[in-house]
Motif scaffolding. Structure first.
Motif, mmCIF file in Angstrom:
data_model
loop_
_atom_site.group_PDB
_atom_site.id
_atom_site.type_symbol
_atom_site.label_atom_id
_atom_site.label_comp_id
_atom_site.label_asym_id
_atom_site.label_seq_id
_atom_site.Cartn_x
_atom_site.Cartn_y
_atom_site.Cartn_z
ATOM 1 N N GLU A 125 0.840 -1.208 0.000
ATOM 2 C CA GLU A 125 0.000 0.000 0.000
ATOM 3 C C GLU A 125 0.868 1.249 0.000
ATOM 4 O O GLU A 125 0.631 2.186 -0.765
ATOM 5 N N VAL A 128 2.745 1.734 -3.350
ATOM 6 C CA VAL A 128 1.846 2.274 -4.377
ATOM 7 C C VAL A 128 1.623 3.774 -4.139
ATOM 8 O O VAL A 128 1.657 4.570 -5.077
ATOM 9 N N ALA A 138 0.029 4.402 -12.877
ATOM 10 C CA ALA A 138 -0.386 3.044 -12.515
ATOM 11 C C ALA A 138 0.836 2.278 -12.034
ATOM 12 O O ALA A 138 1.970 2.633 -12.344
ATOM 13 N N GLU A 164 -4.202 -8.458 -4.816
ATOM 14 C CA GLU A 164 -5.633 -8.144 -4.818
ATOM 15 C C GLU A 164 -6.025 -7.404 -3.545
ATOM 16 O O GLU A 164 -6.884 -6.526 -3.574
ATOM 17 N N GLY A 167 -5.759 -3.737 -4.077
ATOM 18 C CA GLY A 167 -6.459 -3.123 -5.198
ATOM 19 C C GLY A 167 -5.942 -3.406 -6.595
ATOM 20 O O GLY A 167 -6.391 -2.785 -7.553
ATOM 21 N N PHE A 168 -5.017 -4.334 -6.747
ATOM 22 C CA PHE A 168 -4.533 -4.693 -8.079
ATOM 23 C C PHE A 168 -5.542 -5.620 -8.750
ATOM 24 O O PHE A 168 -6.213 -6.412 -8.087
ATOM 25 N N GLN A 169 -5.623 -5.519 -10.074
ATOM 26 C CA GLN A 169 -6.492 -6.388 -10.855
ATOM 27 C C GLN A 169 -5.667 -7.121 -11.896
ATOM 28 O O GLN A 169 -4.713 -6.558 -12.458
ATOM 29 N N ARG A 187 -2.375 -4.894 -12.239
ATOM 30 C CA ARG A 187 -2.198 -3.439 -12.268
ATOM 31 C C ARG A 187 -3.155 -2.770 -11.300
ATOM 32 O O ARG A 187 -4.271 -3.211 -11.120
ATOM 33 N N ARG A 188 -2.656 -1.691 -10.744
ATOM 34 C CA ARG A 188 -3.514 -0.786 -9.959
ATOM 35 C C ARG A 188 -3.383 0.589 -10.570
ATOM 36 O O ARG A 188 -2.298 1.182 -10.587
ATOM 37 N N ASP A 189 -4.487 1.094 -11.097
ATOM 38 C CA ASP A 189 -4.498 2.441 -11.677
ATOM 39 C C ASP A 189 -4.540 3.471 -10.574
ATOM 40 O O ASP A 189 -5.217 3.292 -9.560
#
Length: 191
Positions: A125, A128, A138, A164, A167-169, A187-189
Motif C-alpha cells: 500500500e 503504491v 499506474a 488483490e 487493489g490490483f487487478q 495493475r492498480r491504476d
C-alpha cells in the motif's frame, strides 16, 4: 505499533541492507538482477554489488522503499518506473500491455521474524502511494498464483491474493514462469 515507509535513499541504505542482506554477504542478492544486465553485474564482481545498489539509491528514483515497524526496518519493496528497470525494458517474456508509463514492483522482502503479520500488504500500500506521489499513473506487478504453497526462500514476486488485497487487478499473464506457474500481469491504476 508505529509504521513508516520511505524510499531507499543513501541515508536509509543501511536499513535496506539490514532487510535484504543483514550479514553483508558478497554473493547474496542485492536486488540487482532486474536493474542491471547480467554482464554489468558480472563486471562489478561480487564485492562491488553493494556499491552498485548504493549508487542506485542516489538516483532521482531510488530502487524501492523500506518499511519500518516501531523504527525497525522490516521490509523491502523494489518499485520504480518500468522504463528504469533494465530487465523489464528488454524482456520478451514480460512485455508491456499498453503504452501507459507504469511503475513496476519486481520484488518483495519481509524480514524473518516479521512474516505472516501483514507487513507485505501494508508495505505494498505504501509503495503504491509512493509511486503515486512521484507521478506514476499506474503500478504493475508480476506475481504467481500457485495452487499450493509457493517456494519462498527470502524474496519473492508475490501472490495474486496479496496484490488483490491492495487493489490490483489481473490484466493478463506473461510468458515468464516462476515456481513452475505462469506469472500474471496485475495493475492498480492511480489516476
Amino acid at each position: 505499533m508505529s509504521w513508516q515507509t520511505h524510499p531507499v535513499t543513501p541515508d536509509r541504505f543501511e536499513d535496506f541492507a539490514d532487510v535484504i542482506n543483514q550479514r553483508r554477504r558478497e554473493k547474496h542478492c542485492w536486488c540487482l538482477s532486474h536493474r542491471l544486465r547480467q554482464a554489468e553485474i558480472d563486471e562489478l564482481g561480487d564485492g562491488d554489488r553493494e556499491q552498485a545498489v548504493r549508487r542506485l539509491s542516489e538516483r532521482e528514483n531510488p530502487p524501492g522503499v523500506v518499511s519500518y515497524a516501531d523504527g525497525e526496518p522490516v521490509g523491502w519493496c523494489s518499485i520504480g518506473p518500468r522504463s528504469e528497470i533494465t530487465t523489464l525494458v528488454k524482456s520478451t517474456l514480460i512485455r508491456p500491455i499498453d503504452d501507459v508509463p507504469v511503475w513496476s514492483i519486481i520484488c518483495v522482502v519481509v524480514r524473518p521474524g516479521h512474516r505472516r503479520q501483514g507487513v507485505a500488504v501494508r508495505m505494498l500500500e505504501d509503495a503504491v502511494a509512493y509511486a503515486g506521489s512521484r507521478g506514476a499513473p499506474a503500478v504493475e506487478a508480476y506475481p504467481v498464483d500457485p495452487p499450493g504453497r509457493m517456494d519462498l526462500t527470502m524474496a519473492f514476486v508475490g501472490t495474486k491474493t496479496m496484490f488483490e488485497q491492495v487493489g490490483f487487478q489481473v490484466m493478463g499473464s506473461t510468458d515468464a514462469v516462476a515456481s513452475r506457474m505462469p506469472r500474471l500481469v496485475m495493475r492498480r491504476d492511480l489516476t
